[in-house]
Design a protein around this motif. Structure first.
Motif, mmCIF file in Angstrom:
data_model
loop_
_atom_site.group_PDB
_atom_site.id
_atom_site.type_symbol
_atom_site.label_atom_id
_atom_site.label_comp_id
_atom_site.label_asym_id
_atom_site.label_seq_id
_atom_site.Cartn_x
_atom_site.Cartn_y
_atom_site.Cartn_z
ATOM 1 N N ILE A 285 0.862 -1.177 0.000
ATOM 2 C CA ILE A 285 0.000 0.000 0.000
ATOM 3 C C ILE A 285 0.899 1.228 0.000
ATOM 4 O O ILE A 285 1.764 1.385 0.858
ATOM 5 C CB ILE A 285 -0.904 0.037 1.252
ATOM 6 C CG1 ILE A 285 -1.834 -1.182 1.277
ATOM 7 C CG2 ILE A 285 -1.729 1.318 1.289
ATOM 8 C CD1 ILE A 285 -2.688 -1.248 2.531
ATOM 9 N N SER A 286 0.687 2.090 -0.980
ATOM 10 C CA SER A 286 1.485 3.307 -1.088
ATOM 11 C C SER A 286 0.571 4.498 -1.290
ATOM 12 O O SER A 286 -0.468 4.399 -1.946
ATOM 13 C CB SER A 286 2.462 3.202 -2.266
ATOM 14 O OG SER A 286 3.153 4.419 -2.462
ATOM 15 N N LEU B 84 -12.545 9.363 -0.689
ATOM 16 C CA LEU B 84 -13.086 8.442 -1.688
ATOM 17 C C LEU B 84 -12.445 7.069 -1.542
ATOM 18 O O LEU B 84 -11.239 6.957 -1.293
ATOM 19 C CB LEU B 84 -12.845 8.972 -3.098
ATOM 20 C CG LEU B 84 -13.585 10.259 -3.480
ATOM 21 C CD1 LEU B 84 -13.155 10.706 -4.871
ATOM 22 C CD2 LEU B 84 -15.091 10.055 -3.427
ATOM 23 N N SER B 85 -13.231 6.036 -1.723
ATOM 24 C CA SER B 85 -12.712 4.678 -1.570
ATOM 25 C C SER B 85 -11.668 4.358 -2.633
ATOM 26 O O SER B 85 -11.840 4.702 -3.803
ATOM 27 C CB SER B 85 -13.864 3.669 -1.672
ATOM 28 O OG SER B 85 -14.740 3.786 -0.576
ATOM 29 N N SER B 86 -10.607 3.712 -2.206
ATOM 30 C CA SER B 86 -9.603 3.216 -3.151
ATOM 31 C C SER B 86 -10.191 2.057 -3.952
ATOM 32 O O SER B 86 -11.127 1.377 -3.516
ATOM 33 C CB SER B 86 -8.355 2.747 -2.403
ATOM 34 O OG SER B 86 -7.734 3.826 -1.731
ATOM 35 N N ASN B 87 -9.601 1.808 -5.106
ATOM 36 C CA ASN B 87 -10.133 0.763 -5.985
ATOM 37 C C ASN B 87 -9.885 -0.631 -5.407
ATOM 38 O O ASN B 87 -8.842 -0.911 -4.819
ATOM 39 C CB ASN B 87 -9.471 0.867 -7.362
ATOM 40 C CG ASN B 87 -10.087 -0.100 -8.362
ATOM 41 O OD1 ASN B 87 -11.295 -0.118 -8.552
ATOM 42 N ND2 ASN B 87 -9.255 -0.917 -8.987
ATOM 43 N N VAL B 88 -10.887 -1.465 -5.573
ATOM 44 C CA VAL B 88 -10.768 -2.886 -5.225
ATOM 45 C C VAL B 88 -11.134 -3.671 -6.480
ATOM 46 O O VAL B 88 -12.264 -3.565 -6.980
ATOM 47 C CB VAL B 88 -11.708 -3.265 -4.062
ATOM 48 C CG1 VAL B 88 -11.599 -4.757 -3.766
ATOM 49 C CG2 VAL B 88 -11.381 -2.448 -2.815
ATOM 50 N N LYS B 89 -10.212 -4.439 -6.981
ATOM 51 C CA LYS B 89 -10.399 -5.122 -8.259
ATOM 52 C C LYS B 89 -11.652 -5.995 -8.261
ATOM 53 O O LYS B 89 -11.894 -6.767 -7.339
ATOM 54 C CB LYS B 89 -9.174 -5.980 -8.584
ATOM 55 C CG LYS B 89 -9.217 -6.598 -9.978
ATOM 56 C CD LYS B 89 -7.929 -7.339 -10.297
ATOM 57 C CE LYS B 89 -7.968 -7.924 -11.706
ATOM 58 N NZ LYS B 89 -6.719 -8.652 -12.023
ATOM 59 N N ALA C 142 -16.630 -0.595 1.400
ATOM 60 C CA ALA C 142 -16.090 -0.414 2.745
ATOM 61 C C ALA C 142 -14.601 -0.725 2.789
ATOM 62 O O ALA C 142 -13.828 -0.031 3.460
ATOM 63 C CB ALA C 142 -16.852 -1.296 3.732
ATOM 64 N N GLU C 143 -14.188 -1.770 2.060
ATOM 65 C CA GLU C 143 -12.766 -2.087 2.058
ATOM 66 C C GLU C 143 -11.972 -0.997 1.347
ATOM 67 O O GLU C 143 -10.880 -0.623 1.786
ATOM 68 C CB GLU C 143 -12.508 -3.441 1.399
ATOM 69 C CG GLU C 143 -11.041 -3.844 1.472
ATOM 70 C CD GLU C 143 -10.790 -5.295 1.106
ATOM 71 O OE1 GLU C 143 -9.901 -5.911 1.726
ATOM 72 O OE2 GLU C 143 -11.482 -5.807 0.201
ATOM 73 N N GLY C 144 -12.528 -0.457 0.249
ATOM 74 C CA GLY C 144 -11.868 0.654 -0.428
ATOM 75 C C GLY C 144 -11.741 1.870 0.469
ATOM 76 O O GLY C 144 -10.715 2.562 0.474
ATOM 77 N N LEU D 256 -8.990 1.233 2.952
ATOM 78 C CA LEU D 256 -7.667 1.417 2.359
ATOM 79 C C LEU D 256 -7.312 2.901 2.246
ATOM 80 O O LEU D 256 -6.175 3.299 2.509
ATOM 81 C CB LEU D 256 -7.611 0.751 0.983
ATOM 82 C CG LEU D 256 -7.644 -0.779 0.989
ATOM 83 C CD1 LEU D 256 -7.837 -1.312 -0.420
ATOM 84 C CD2 LEU D 256 -6.357 -1.334 1.601
ATOM 85 N N SER D 257 -8.292 3.725 1.857
ATOM 86 C CA SER D 257 -8.039 5.171 1.785
ATOM 87 C C SER D 257 -7.702 5.726 3.161
ATOM 88 O O SER D 257 -6.838 6.604 3.308
ATOM 89 C CB SER D 257 -9.254 5.896 1.202
ATOM 90 O OG SER D 257 -9.443 5.557 -0.162
#
Length: 327
Positions: free
Chosen positions: A134-135, A164-169, A185-187, A190-191
């Motif tokens: 994670i960067s 804003l939620s980070s992308n989750v493939k 929620a996971e995105g 991660l943000s």
């Protein structure tokens, strides 16, 4: 001395479906910069522009939109520092910029210099993925400026990860629609990790500065994408109430926003809610020189309202935060 921070919002030369062309933004933005009248100005979201001879192997980029904006203003003669890529050119999007009336003695940027990347395995990704680093997207910009009658002032310009939620493939139907609440929620989680991680790296940098100079003059400012009571702000402040150690009092960063009345203490509007997402935190030595703070939010529009696209609002959706200090 006046120090200001301003998320100028996607400053670019060209328009798209969301942003007006630069010529339509020049007048209101320039008026705001003149009103700010800062000696040191920290900007966020300054986009870079490709030069004609640019290639992917030989990138050439400059901040021509910013240069156009500040021409014929006092800022045109200021010293400039900004974030750069590994190719030593401005980023394509969302550069951090520091404009200073006085020479910048030293300029550094940090991205995982004080904090290693974190390894994480996304639990809702489709298909399953291995753990990856994670960067965060943007570095920390740190300028050391010699100010007459004060001495060295460390100015740290931040733009922490958005909410804003980070992308989750495999979890998005399109840019705006998620397949599941768990994926969103996971995105969002991660943000949050990225935002707090940037704040932690900033706090480690502050501890290093204080270890070198106990009474250092430090200003940390920018778009934190967090309210005063949220973890990123608390982490950078390092209050004794949190550490429980009075011996660390000299390292505490103080929010200038506390000098602003509650009714006007906001820099962003979302669904009618007044949010304070832009901050200026100062060290104990700077607090002795602190006089007042203001947020120029009189003309701020609600960026979340229906049909309130940026093409209708050439101003930024963030208000500038300005603090005045005795010299």
């Amino acid at each position: 001395m006046k120090i200001a921070t301003f998320n100028i919002e996607n400053l670019d030369e060209n328009s798209d479906e969301n942003n007006p062309i630069l010529v339509k933004r020049l007048h209101p933005l320039r008026d705001m910069l003149l009103r700010i009248d800062a000696d040191i100005l920290c900007l966020q979201e300054v986009h870079g522009q490709e030069l004609p001879e640019h290639t992917s192997r030989d990138p050439k980029r400059e901040l021509s939109a910013l240069e156009t904006l500040i021409v014929d203003t006092p800022y045109a003669h200021f010293h400039t520092g900004h974030t750069v890529t590994s190719d030593d050119v401005p980023y394509d999007k969302r550069n951090l910029v520091i404009l200073s009336r006085w020479p910048i003695k030293q300029l550094n940027q940090y991205k995982h210099e004080h904090l290693d990347k974190l390894e994480y395995r996304k639990s809702t990704a489709i298909p399953d993925q291995e753990a990856k680093d994670i960067s965060w997207e943007r570095p920390i910009l740190h300028a050391q400026i010699e100010v007459p009658d004060i001495g060295d002032v460390h100015v740290i310009n931040l733009h922490l990860k958005s909410r804003l939620s980070s992308n989750v493939k495999g979890q998005k139907l399109n840019n705006y629609t998620w397949k599941s609440a768990a994926g969103w929620a996971e995105g969002y989680f991660l943000s949050s990790i990225k935002r707090v991680g940037q704040a932690l790296e900033t706090r480690v940098l502050l501890d290093d500065i204080f270890a070198d100079t106990r009474n250092a003059n430090i200003v940390v400012c920018g778009d934190f994408n967090a309210e005063p009571s949220e973890v990123p702000v608390e982490a950078i402040c390092g209050r004794v109430e949190n550490t429980g150690n009075p011996e660390l009092r000299h390292t505490v960063m103080l929010p200038c926003s506390l000098a602003i009345a509650d009714s006007v203490r906001f820099s962003h509007l979302h669904h009618g809610e007044k949010n304070l997402l832009d901050h200026m935190l100062i060290s104990q030595s700077m607090s002795a020189k602190f006089e007042q703070a203001r947020i120029f939010n009189e003309n701020l529009h609600d960026e979340s309202l229906p049909f309130a696209s940026d093409t209708k609002f050439p101003e930024s959706d963030h208000a500038p935060f300005v603090a005045t200090f005795r010299t």
